[in-house]
Scaffold this active site. Structure first.
Site, PDB file in Angstrom:
ATOM      1  N   GLU A  37      16.410  -2.124   2.610  1.00  0.00           N
ATOM      2  CA  GLU A  37      17.676  -1.876   1.901  1.00  0.00           C
ATOM      3  C   GLU A  37      18.858  -2.498   2.625  1.00  0.00           C
ATOM      4  O   GLU A  37      19.762  -3.043   1.993  1.00  0.00           O
ATOM      5  CB  GLU A  37      17.890  -0.377   1.697  1.00  0.00           C
ATOM      6  CG  GLU A  37      16.905   0.273   0.732  1.00  0.00           C
ATOM      7  CD  GLU A  37      16.921  -0.356  -0.655  1.00  0.00           C
ATOM      8  OE1 GLU A  37      17.916  -1.022  -1.020  1.00  0.00           O
ATOM      9  OE2 GLU A  37      15.930  -0.191  -1.392  1.00  0.00           O
ATOM     10  N   CYS A 213      16.389 -12.284 -22.766  1.00  0.00           N
ATOM     11  CA  CYS A 213      16.354 -11.192 -23.743  1.00  0.00           C
ATOM     12  C   CYS A 213      15.059 -11.191 -24.558  1.00  0.00           C
ATOM     13  O   CYS A 213      14.629 -10.138 -25.048  1.00  0.00           O
ATOM     14  CB  CYS A 213      17.568 -11.263 -24.657  1.00  0.00           C
ATOM     15  SG  CYS A 213      19.141 -11.107 -23.769  1.00  0.00           S
ATOM     16  N   CYS A 216      12.712  -8.854 -23.005  1.00  0.00           N
ATOM     17  CA  CYS A 216      13.245  -7.548 -22.619  1.00  0.00           C
ATOM     18  C   CYS A 216      12.698  -6.421 -23.492  1.00  0.00           C
ATOM     19  O   CYS A 216      12.766  -6.487 -24.724  1.00  0.00           O
ATOM     20  CB  CYS A 216      14.767  -7.554 -22.705  1.00  0.00           C
ATOM     21  SG  CYS A 216      15.494  -5.999 -22.144  1.00  0.00           S
ATOM     22  N   CYS A 222      19.197  -2.627 -27.444  1.00  0.00           N
ATOM     23  CA  CYS A 222      20.322  -3.036 -26.593  1.00  0.00           C
ATOM     24  C   CYS A 222      21.623  -3.154 -27.390  1.00  0.00           C
ATOM     25  O   CYS A 222      21.720  -3.918 -28.358  1.00  0.00           O
ATOM     26  CB  CYS A 222      19.997  -4.365 -25.921  1.00  0.00           C
ATOM     27  SG  CYS A 222      21.341  -5.041 -24.918  1.00  0.00           S
TER      28      CYS A 222
END
Length: 313
Positions: A37, A213, A216, A222
């Site tokens: 992280e 997209c 997706c 969306c």
DNA sequence: GAACCGTGGTT
DNA sequence: TAACCAAGGTT
């Protein structure tokens, strides 16, 4: 689409499409997650991977890192950028050894108190290393939510209270590990899995520049797609200049020290950045940040963690 | 809240 | 090619 459906859809996509990353393995230690992280703050996965591997091989525990000078952390950080992160990771390891018995703390507040750990990193470590329930609101998740739910191409420059409230509200109630059991496609979605899955969707599909997209899982639901994917409308997102800045000068100077075996004379630094006023300002800044240690006779080195001996009056 | 803090790949 | 962007944090 309600939130349960959202969780299930994104988790199903994640279980099929997630990248295999060492810090996501069930055997990865909390320290391994924490190191990843820190390195991933503003640095892409591809560049982090080799440095993370070497780091974990050399310093498998916080105590192992804390036992070495901070300059060694800066050196091992290499060219990941923002070397103050290396210093803060070393300081966090030192605090973990001093205050937490050498174990990465498992609660959000204790994580947040560590150097270099902000809201995102505390939530990420608590979620991914310990299966706790926290909203993990990184740039990927913010973009996914902005598009899928708010119908805008990009989130605002800074996260708002409303955005954080939405992320909290969207959190699955279930605690537990981020990875569903292998071969359990219908396993319930934990908060940690939702976090890593929505991040991964943003990183691989719902990208900033050219979103894919067609691939997706949320395309039908969306809000941004339903609105015809309108271009960003609002204040311009702040750019980042770099060439000729103090940051570039600092980077050049620190690279000289990283690549040297021991102390380096001022003349070597002078070669790294021609403009003397800016060079001096950059060097002062590095010293002030604790990234560089001045010695006598115009020598400089990476920090040893041992304060220079004061000359006796 | 805005500025500052590295580096390199992508478009 | 120059601009954009990347699992943020601190001051």
């Amino acid at each position: 689409m309600d939130s349960a459906e959202l969780h299930a859809t994104v988790a199903a996509w994640y279980r099929e499409n997630a990248r295999v990353l060492p810090w996501r393995e069930p055997t990865a230690s909390p320290w391994a997650v924490m190191v990843s992280e820190f390195m991933l703050q503003q640095t892409p996965v591809a560049r982090v991977l080799p440095v993370w591997e070497a780091w974990m091989a050399r310093w498998p525990t916080p105590a192992a890192l804390a036992a070495e000078p901070p300059g060694e952390a800066v050196r091992a950080w290499g060219r990941l950028g923002y070397p103050r992160r290396a210093l803060r990771l070393h300081a966090a390891a030192t605090a973990i050894r001093a205050d937490h018995g050498g174990r990465v703390p498992d609660d959000h507040a204790a994580l947040l108190a560590l150097p270099g750990v902000g809201a995102y990193t505390a939530a990420a470590v608590a979620s991914f290393a310990f299966g706790r329930r926290h909203a993990v609101l990184d740039t990927n998740v913010r973009r996914v939510l902005a598009r899928a739910l708010s119908g805008s191409q990009y989130p605002l420059n800074a996260a708002t209270a409303a955005e954080r409230a939405l992320a909290e509200q969207l959190l699955p109630h279930l605690e537990g590990p981020a990875n569903a059991p292998a071969g359990a496609p219908d396993a319930p979605v934990t908060a940690a899995e939702w976090a890593v899955a929505s991040m991964e969707l943003g990183a691989l599909v719902c990208t900033a520049r050219s979103p894919r997209c067609a691939d997706c899982p949320l395309a039908d639901a969306c809000a941004w797609t339903r609105a015809g994917r309108p271009a960003h409308d609002g204040p311009p997102r702040r750019g980042q200049s770099y060439a000729g800045t103090d940051r570039q000068a600092r980077g050049r100077l620190l690279a000289v020290l990283r690549d040297a075996d021991g102390p380096v004379p001022q003349a070597r630094l002078d070669e790294a950045w021609g403009e003397p006023v800016q060079r001096a300002r950059a060097l002062d800044g590095l010293v002030a940040d604790g990234l560089v240690e001045p010695l006598d006779d115009g020598l400089y080195q990476l920090p040893t963690g041992v304060p220079a001996a004061n000359p006796t009056p």
